[in-house]
Structures are given as C-alpha cells and as structure tokens.
Design a protein around this motif. Structure first.
Motif, PDB file in Angstrom:
ATOM      1  N   GLN A  41       0.856  -1.179   0.000  1.00 21.38           N
ATOM      2  CA  GLN A  41       0.000   0.000   0.000  1.00 21.38           C
ATOM      3  C   GLN A  41       0.899   1.238   0.000  1.00 21.38           C
ATOM      4  O   GLN A  41       1.974   1.227   0.606  1.00 21.38           O
ATOM      5  CB  GLN A  41      -0.923   0.005   1.225  1.00 21.38           C
ATOM      6  CG  GLN A  41      -1.841  -1.191   1.317  1.00 21.38           C
ATOM      7  CD  GLN A  41      -2.895  -1.239   0.215  1.00 21.38           C
ATOM      8  OE1 GLN A  41      -3.049  -0.328  -0.587  1.00 21.38           O
ATOM      9  NE2 GLN A  41      -3.645  -2.340   0.168  1.00 21.38           N
ATOM     10  N   ASP A  44       0.285   4.110   1.403  1.00 23.26           N
ATOM     11  CA  ASP A  44       0.234   4.840   2.672  1.00 23.26           C
ATOM     12  C   ASP A  44      -0.255   3.914   3.779  1.00 23.26           C
ATOM     13  O   ASP A  44      -1.436   3.598   3.857  1.00 23.26           O
ATOM     14  CB  ASP A  44      -0.696   6.051   2.539  1.00 23.26           C
ATOM     15  CG  ASP A  44      -0.652   6.972   3.737  1.00 23.26           C
ATOM     16  OD1 ASP A  44      -0.113   6.583   4.803  1.00 23.26           O
ATOM     17  OD2 ASP A  44      -1.173   8.093   3.622  1.00 23.26           O
ATOM     18  N   ASP A  83      -8.092   3.582  -2.205  1.00 24.11           N
ATOM     19  CA  ASP A  83      -6.756   3.228  -2.707  1.00 24.11           C
ATOM     20  C   ASP A  83      -6.390   1.800  -2.322  1.00 24.11           C
ATOM     21  O   ASP A  83      -5.851   1.049  -3.143  1.00 24.11           O
ATOM     22  CB  ASP A  83      -5.692   4.185  -2.146  1.00 24.11           C
ATOM     23  CG  ASP A  83      -5.896   5.623  -2.590  1.00 24.11           C
ATOM     24  OD1 ASP A  83      -6.610   5.860  -3.597  1.00 24.11           O
ATOM     25  OD2 ASP A  83      -5.340   6.519  -1.924  1.00 24.11           O
ATOM     26  N   TRP A  84      -6.670   1.442  -1.079  1.00 25.54           N
ATOM     27  CA  TRP A  84      -6.320   0.095  -0.606  1.00 25.54           C
ATOM     28  C   TRP A  84      -7.086  -0.970  -1.388  1.00 25.54           C
ATOM     29  O   TRP A  84      -6.512  -1.982  -1.758  1.00 25.54           O
ATOM     30  CB  TRP A  84      -6.569  -0.024   0.894  1.00 25.54           C
ATOM     31  CG  TRP A  84      -5.435   0.471   1.740  1.00 25.54           C
ATOM     32  CD1 TRP A  84      -4.557   1.466   1.430  1.00 25.54           C
ATOM     33  CD2 TRP A  84      -5.060  -0.007   3.022  1.00 25.54           C
ATOM     34  NE1 TRP A  84      -3.665   1.634   2.458  1.00 25.54           N
ATOM     35  CE2 TRP A  84      -3.955   0.755   3.442  1.00 25.54           C
ATOM     36  CE3 TRP A  84      -5.554  -0.983   3.874  1.00 25.54           C
ATOM     37  CZ2 TRP A  84      -3.321   0.551   4.679  1.00 25.54           C
ATOM     38  CZ3 TRP A  84      -4.934  -1.174   5.104  1.00 25.54           C
ATOM     39  CH2 TRP A  84      -3.824  -0.419   5.496  1.00 25.54           C
ATOM     40  N   GLU A 106      -8.316  -0.795  -4.406  1.00 21.79           N
ATOM     41  CA  GLU A 106      -7.793  -0.844  -5.781  1.00 21.79           C
ATOM     42  C   GLU A 106      -6.498  -1.661  -5.830  1.00 21.79           C
ATOM     43  O   GLU A 106      -6.285  -2.448  -6.753  1.00 21.79           O
ATOM     44  CB  GLU A 106      -7.548   0.562  -6.335  1.00 21.79           C
ATOM     45  CG  GLU A 106      -8.809   1.305  -6.700  1.00 21.79           C
ATOM     46  CD  GLU A 106      -9.638   0.659  -7.807  1.00 21.79           C
ATOM     47  OE1 GLU A 106      -9.060   0.008  -8.712  1.00 21.79           O
ATOM     48  OE2 GLU A 106     -10.871   0.813  -7.773  1.00 21.79           O
ATOM     49  N   ASN A 107      -5.627  -1.469  -4.839  1.00 22.84           N
ATOM     50  CA  ASN A 107      -4.368  -2.220  -4.788  1.00 22.84           C
ATOM     51  C   ASN A 107      -4.623  -3.710  -4.596  1.00 22.84           C
ATOM     52  O   ASN A 107      -3.942  -4.541  -5.206  1.00 22.84           O
ATOM     53  CB  ASN A 107      -3.448  -1.677  -3.703  1.00 22.84           C
ATOM     54  CG  ASN A 107      -2.853  -0.341  -4.085  1.00 22.84           C
ATOM     55  OD1 ASN A 107      -2.756  -0.006  -5.262  1.00 22.84           O
ATOM     56  ND2 ASN A 107      -2.465   0.436  -3.098  1.00 22.84           N
TER      57      ASN A 107
END
Length: 177
Positions: A36, A38, A46-47, A49-50
């Motif tokens: 990740q 951040d 964001d997490w 999507e990763n």
C-alpha cells in the motif's frame, strides 16, 4: 493435480513488522504482500484498488487473502465493490473502525460493511483485543458469513502477542486451501 493457491498477505494500519506472523509467513512460505502507498493514513478506495490489482494478476479462484486488522474491513469493502470469487480469506483481528477507540487518520473505512462475502472466510478474534470487542468481531463474522474462531487472550493477534510463526493460524489457513 490441484495447484498451490496464491496467498496474498494484507497487513493493517502501520503495516506488519518483521516479528509479525504475517511477515514470518511471507518469508517462510513465499507469500506475496499487497503493498500500500500509505500505511499510516490510508484511504480505503486506494487500498481496495491495490488489492484488486494484485488479485487480477493471478487466477482469482485460486487466491487466498490473509488480512489482519484494518485489512479485514478493506477486504469487505473490496468484496462489496468487485464481487470477485476467490478461494477464501483468513480475517484475523478485524478492527472496529467505528469504535471511539479506533486510531484517527484513516479515510473511508467506516462503517464496516456488513455484507455476506462471496467467498469462504474465517474470522479469528481474541477476547482482549483493544481494537475490537469480542461481540463486534463475532457480529462481523456473522454478517460476512464467516466461520468464527475465538483464540482466547491474544491481544490484537500481532507481534506484541508473541505468536511467532503462529501455528494455529497456519492450520486455519489450510482449511481454506
């Protein structure tokens, strides 16, 4: 002949240090950590999507996710958005992002999704976890359609718990293979 599943390690807030059972498993069994950008002030979108990007690199039906703490909530959000059928998920010490005691600085992880996950899952909780009450952890497990495992007094089931390789966790992981 069944191929070995792809096991993805998903740490929670702050990442998992070298003494954490997730890091030990990653090194010993060549599991893949989902990185990740951040770890300290994460954004849920964001997490997830990763996670999705990493799952898509593999045959999804043969992927097992191993989430700890905030990653458990992230996995529920990922499942809600993408509805990908994976082999299963081991959800350890799900933190309660809605609790007053939850650390500040995260974005988009509340409320905890209370959906039935579209894959097999096991929730592992402790009776004295400072990030979630046993009752809330059980509620998450029931909502997610997960098998429930209470391992007694083990804190947040992290490196401070002194579990080392955490053999009981490995046995639970084998149930998902």
């Amino acid at each position: 002949m069944q191929t070995q599943p792809t096991t993805l390690i998903l740490p929670g807030l702050g990442n998992s240090g070298p003494e954490h059972w997730q890091s030990i498993w990653e090194q010993k069994f060549n599991f893949t950590r989902v990185q990740q950008a951040d770890w300290e002030t994460p954004v849920c979108a964001d997490w997830i999507e990763n996670i999705n990007n990493e799952v898509q690199k593999h045959y999804a039906a043969n992927v097992i996710l191993v989430g700890h703490s905030l990653a458990c909530t992230t996995i529920a959000y990922w499942a809600q958005k993408f509805n990908v059928k994976i082999k299963g998920a081991l959800l350890v010490a799900p933190s309660d992002t809605e609790a007053d005691t939850y650390p500040p600085g995260t974005t988009g992880f509340s409320p905890v999704p209370l959906i039935k996950l579209p894959f097999r899952s096991i929730v592992v909780a402790s009776t004295n976890d400072y990030y979630v009450t046993l009752e809330r952890a059980r509620h998450f497990a029931d909502s997610w359609g997960s098998e429930w495992v209470n391992i007694g007094d083990a804190g947040h089931i992290n490196s401070s718990s002194g579990l080392g390789e955490w053999h009981q966790g490995l046995e639970l992981l084998k149930k998902l293979e």
